[in-house]
Design a protein around this motif. Structure first.
Motif, PDB file in Angstrom:
ATOM      1  N   LEU A 291      49.189  35.631  22.399  1.00  0.00           N
ATOM      2  CA  LEU A 291      48.890  35.666  23.326  1.00  0.00           C
ATOM      3  C   LEU A 291      49.063  34.191  24.241  1.00  0.00           C
ATOM      4  O   LEU A 291      48.960  33.578  25.592  1.00  0.00           O
ATOM      5  CB  LEU A 291      47.150  35.369  24.145  1.00  0.00           C
ATOM      6  N   SER A 292      50.439  33.312  22.506  1.00  0.00           N
ATOM      7  CA  SER A 292      50.626  32.285  22.837  1.00  0.00           C
ATOM      8  C   SER A 292      51.526  32.321  24.679  1.00  0.00           C
ATOM      9  O   SER A 292      52.296  33.030  24.228  1.00  0.00           O
ATOM     10  CB  SER A 292      51.320  31.564  21.811  1.00  0.00           C
ATOM     11  N   GLY A 293      50.729  30.957  25.175  1.00  0.00           N
ATOM     12  CA  GLY A 293      51.949  30.701  26.079  1.00  0.00           C
ATOM     13  C   GLY A 293      52.144  31.434  27.477  1.00  0.00           C
ATOM     14  O   GLY A 293      51.981  31.652  28.300  1.00  0.00           O
ATOM     15  N   LYS A 294      50.699  32.494  27.403  1.00  0.00           N
ATOM     16  CA  LYS A 294      51.089  34.229  28.152  1.00  0.00           C
ATOM     17  C   LYS A 294      49.697  33.640  29.138  1.00  0.00           C
ATOM     18  O   LYS A 294      48.773  32.784  29.369  1.00  0.00           O
ATOM     19  CB  LYS A 294      50.185  35.061  28.036  1.00  0.00           C
ATOM     20  N   THR A 295      49.522  34.434  30.443  1.00  0.00           N
ATOM     21  CA  THR A 295      48.861  34.329  31.769  1.00  0.00           C
ATOM     22  C   THR A 295      47.691  35.400  31.402  1.00  0.00           C
ATOM     23  O   THR A 295      48.428  36.346  31.480  1.00  0.00           O
ATOM     24  CB  THR A 295      48.853  33.789  33.160  1.00  0.00           C
ATOM     25  N   VAL A 296      47.004  35.275  31.106  1.00  0.00           N
ATOM     26  CA  VAL A 296      46.176  35.961  31.363  1.00  0.00           C
ATOM     27  C   VAL A 296      44.718  36.393  32.931  1.00  0.00           C
ATOM     28  O   VAL A 296      44.181  35.184  32.922  1.00  0.00           O
ATOM     29  CB  VAL A 296      45.379  35.515  30.086  1.00  0.00           C
ATOM     30  N   GLY A 297      44.577  37.874  33.010  1.00  0.00           N
ATOM     31  CA  GLY A 297      43.536  37.633  34.115  1.00  0.00           C
ATOM     32  C   GLY A 297      41.747  38.277  33.211  1.00  0.00           C
ATOM     33  O   GLY A 297      43.437  39.556  33.189  1.00  0.00           O
ATOM     34  N   ILE A 298      41.491  38.125  33.420  1.00  0.00           N
ATOM     35  CA  ILE A 298      39.945  38.746  33.303  1.00  0.00           C
ATOM     36  C   ILE A 298      39.864  39.394  34.433  1.00  0.00           C
ATOM     37  O   ILE A 298      38.755  38.645  34.861  1.00  0.00           O
ATOM     38  CB  ILE A 298      39.225  37.922  32.760  1.00  0.00           C
ATOM     39  N   VAL A 299      39.219  40.189  34.682  1.00  0.00           N
ATOM     40  CA  VAL A 299      38.641  41.019  36.061  1.00  0.00           C
ATOM     41  C   VAL A 299      36.606  41.175  35.460  1.00  0.00           C
ATOM     42  O   VAL A 299      36.604  42.416  34.832  1.00  0.00           O
ATOM     43  CB  VAL A 299      39.065  42.353  36.569  1.00  0.00           C
ATOM     44  N   GLY A 300      35.519  40.374  35.547  1.00  0.00           N
ATOM     45  CA  GLY A 300      34.783  40.711  35.082  1.00  0.00           C
ATOM     46  C   GLY A 300      34.591  39.897  34.094  1.00  0.00           C
ATOM     47  O   GLY A 300      35.397  39.324  33.374  1.00  0.00           O
ATOM     48  N   HIS A 301      32.783  39.501  34.251  1.00  0.00           N
ATOM     49  CA  HIS A 301      32.757  38.745  32.502  1.00  0.00           C
ATOM     50  C   HIS A 301      32.341  39.671  31.519  1.00  0.00           C
ATOM     51  O   HIS A 301      31.148  40.474  31.450  1.00  0.00           O
ATOM     52  CB  HIS A 301      31.275  38.698  32.958  1.00  0.00           C
ATOM     53  N   LEU A 302      33.020  39.260  30.944  1.00  0.00           N
ATOM     54  CA  LEU A 302      33.466  40.637  29.678  1.00  0.00           C
ATOM     55  C   LEU A 302      32.697  40.165  28.049  1.00  0.00           C
ATOM     56  O   LEU A 302      32.800  38.239  28.053  1.00  0.00           O
ATOM     57  CB  LEU A 302      34.792  40.846  29.610  1.00  0.00           C
ATOM     58  N   LYS A 303      31.986  40.441  27.826  1.00  0.00           N
ATOM     59  CA  LYS A 303      31.085  40.149  26.462  1.00  0.00           C
ATOM     60  C   LYS A 303      32.783  40.479  25.576  1.00  0.00           C
ATOM     61  O   LYS A 303      33.031  41.281  25.014  1.00  0.00           O
ATOM     62  CB  LYS A 303      30.528  40.299  25.487  1.00  0.00           C
ATOM     63  N   MET A 304      33.286  39.391  24.778  1.00  0.00           N
ATOM     64  CA  MET A 304      33.706  39.138  23.410  1.00  0.00           C
ATOM     65  C   MET A 304      34.524  38.052  22.688  1.00  0.00           C
ATOM     66  O   MET A 304      34.054  37.509  23.155  1.00  0.00           O
ATOM     67  CB  MET A 304      35.736  39.400  24.388  1.00  0.00           C
ATOM     68  N   PRO A 305      34.329  38.695  21.409  1.00  0.00           N
ATOM     69  CA  PRO A 305      34.879  37.740  20.965  1.00  0.00           C
ATOM     70  C   PRO A 305      35.592  36.195  21.074  1.00  0.00           C
ATOM     71  O   PRO A 305      36.568  36.264  21.795  1.00  0.00           O
ATOM     72  CB  PRO A 305      35.486  38.287  19.298  1.00  0.00           C
TER      73      PRO A 305
ATOM     74  N   THR B 120      34.784  49.107  36.686  1.00  0.00           N
ATOM     75  CA  THR B 120      35.646  49.153  37.553  1.00  0.00           C
ATOM     76  C   THR B 120      36.165  50.639  38.191  1.00  0.00           C
ATOM     77  O   THR B 120      36.086  51.449  39.757  1.00  0.00           O
ATOM     78  CB  THR B 120      36.635  48.264  37.792  1.00  0.00           C
ATOM     79  N   LEU B 121      36.157  51.722  37.357  1.00  0.00           N
ATOM     80  CA  LEU B 121      35.855  52.841  37.423  1.00  0.00           C
ATOM     81  C   LEU B 121      35.015  53.340  38.549  1.00  0.00           C
ATOM     82  O   LEU B 121      34.720  54.130  39.242  1.00  0.00           O
ATOM     83  CB  LEU B 121      35.801  53.403  35.689  1.00  0.00           C
ATOM     84  N   VAL B 122      33.923  52.790  38.161  1.00  0.00           N
ATOM     85  CA  VAL B 122      32.276  53.148  38.624  1.00  0.00           C
ATOM     86  C   VAL B 122      32.352  52.951  40.307  1.00  0.00           C
ATOM     87  O   VAL B 122      32.224  53.325  41.006  1.00  0.00           O
ATOM     88  CB  VAL B 122      30.892  52.531  38.323  1.00  0.00           C
ATOM     89  N   ASN B 123      32.829  50.968  40.460  1.00  0.00           N
ATOM     90  CA  ASN B 123      33.025  50.997  41.886  1.00  0.00           C
ATOM     91  C   ASN B 123      33.943  50.818  42.144  1.00  0.00           C
ATOM     92  O   ASN B 123      34.221  50.632  43.667  1.00  0.00           O
ATOM     93  CB  ASN B 123      32.756  49.419  42.078  1.00  0.00           C
ATOM     94  N   LYS B 124      34.464  51.794  42.056  1.00  0.00           N
ATOM     95  CA  LYS B 124      36.289  52.094  42.363  1.00  0.00           C
ATOM     96  C   LYS B 124      37.413  51.141  43.050  1.00  0.00           C
ATOM     97  O   LYS B 124      38.250  51.628  43.850  1.00  0.00           O
ATOM     98  CB  LYS B 124      36.137  52.847  44.072  1.00  0.00           C
ATOM     99  N   THR B 125      37.156  49.496  42.369  1.00  0.00           N
ATOM    100  CA  THR B 125      38.433  49.375  42.828  1.00  0.00           C
ATOM    101  C   THR B 125      39.819  48.945  41.468  1.00  0.00           C
ATOM    102  O   THR B 125      40.163  48.757  41.811  1.00  0.00           O
ATOM    103  CB  THR B 125      37.803  47.766  42.530  1.00  0.00           C
ATOM    104  N   LEU B 126      39.207  50.262  40.886  1.00  0.00           N
ATOM    105  CA  LEU B 126      39.883  50.070  39.727  1.00  0.00           C
ATOM    106  C   LEU B 126      41.141  50.790  39.703  1.00  0.00           C
ATOM    107  O   LEU B 126      42.888  49.704  39.988  1.00  0.00           O
ATOM    108  CB  LEU B 126      39.628  51.123  38.342  1.00  0.00           C
ATOM    109  N   PRO B 127      41.670  51.559  40.534  1.00  0.00           N
ATOM    110  CA  PRO B 127      43.012  51.825  41.132  1.00  0.00           C
ATOM    111  C   PRO B 127      43.850  50.621  41.675  1.00  0.00           C
ATOM    112  O   PRO B 127      44.924  50.652  41.572  1.00  0.00           O
ATOM    113  CB  PRO B 127      42.939  53.302  41.845  1.00  0.00           C
ATOM    114  N   HIS B 128      43.122  49.905  42.524  1.00  0.00           N
ATOM    115  CA  HIS B 128      43.906  48.922  43.192  1.00  0.00           C
ATOM    116  C   HIS B 128      44.976  47.437  42.662  1.00  0.00           C
ATOM    117  O   HIS B 128      45.559  47.200  42.985  1.00  0.00           O
ATOM    118  CB  HIS B 128      43.060  48.578  44.813  1.00  0.00           C
ATOM    119  N   LEU B 129      43.607  47.968  41.895  1.00  0.00           N
ATOM    120  CA  LEU B 129      44.125  46.289  40.428  1.00  0.00           C
ATOM    121  C   LEU B 129      44.838  47.124  39.084  1.00  0.00           C
ATOM    122  O   LEU B 129      45.771  46.279  39.571  1.00  0.00           O
ATOM    123  CB  LEU B 129      42.263  46.707  39.617  1.00  0.00           C
TER     124      LEU B 129
END
Length: 243
Positions: free
Chosen positions: A112-126, A169-178
């Protein structure tokens, strides 16, 4: 528009039935007569009539999972959990060689060095998951300080190199647009709602990162007790990668 959902549903069996389906305050679960237990994040929106007014208990998994297309989003969570009760099992994890330690969850092998990262939702991750990223956008329907509102997705996601999208986003149906906004990105669908369904990797997903439940009794208590917090302590994480 329904290609993701139709692909998910086409792989389900006719000979398994849902024996229990429960929508808790935070997590929804479904269990099958073959011993599967699947999860989905609860989306407490039930203003539209349900597809199955009598509930999905007792229905074949292939039928009950069809509720994932429901616009009663609480019911859609039950459908997603039913699908995951088939897809997210220890046997399938072993067959696919997909077990991935939580510490490497989602991004193993990605630079991920120098990359632009988008995160959709507050994800629990290390914390180390995003080490080296040049810019991180967190886009959230209920933004916290420092977040971007989810309405910014149309403007920010097309410029991202890597995008992590919550499985809810599978449940709320926003995934196809994302997904349409992320055509040039490495796109990772992640979280306990994500199905271990390799066929989805043919639809533009780079990775599927989710979990299976290994302690069913503790998971039931977590849901029935309306306990907040992620369910990772009750299972193991998996990672499927595309070519």
């Amino acid at each position: 528009m329904w290609e993701i959902y139709d692909t998910l549903l086409s792989g389900l069996p006719e000979n398994e039935r849902v024996t229990r389906a429960l929508a808790g305050d935070f997590w929804t679960l479904a269990e099958t007569d073959s011993g599967g237990l699947g999860l989905a994040m609860t989306t407490p929106w039930n203003q539209r009539p349900p597809m199955f007014p009598g509930g999905v208990d007792g229905l074949p998994v292939s039928a009950s999972a069809g509720a994932v297309k429901s616009w009663n989003l609480e019911e859609a969570g039950l459908g997603m959990a039913a699908a995951n009760a088939y897809y997210n099992t220890p046997a399938r994890m072993a067959a696919l060689g997909a077990e991935e330690p939580y510490g490497n969850y989602c991004t193993r092998g990605l630079d991920l060095s120098g990359k632009t990262v988008g995160i959709v939702g507050h994800l629990k991750m290390p914390a180390e998951t995003l080490l080296g990223a040049r810019q991180v956008y967190i886009l959230e329907r209920n933004p916290q300080p420092g977040d971007w509102p989810d309405s910014a997705c149309d403007f920010l996601l097309p410029e991202c190199d890597v995008v992590l999208i919550t499985g809810s986003t599978l449940v709320n149906k926003t995934l196809p647009h994302l997904m349409a906004l992320c055509k040039n990105a490495c796109t990772i669908l992640t979280g306990p709602t994500v199905p271990m369904c390799p066929a989805l990797l043919n639809l533009g997903f780079s990775r599927l990162a989710g979990m299976i439940v290994t302690d069913a009794a503790a998971m039931r208590a977590h849901v029935q007790g309306r306990v907040p917090g992620p369910p990772y302590p009750f299972g193991k994480t998996f990672l499927l990668k595309g070519d």
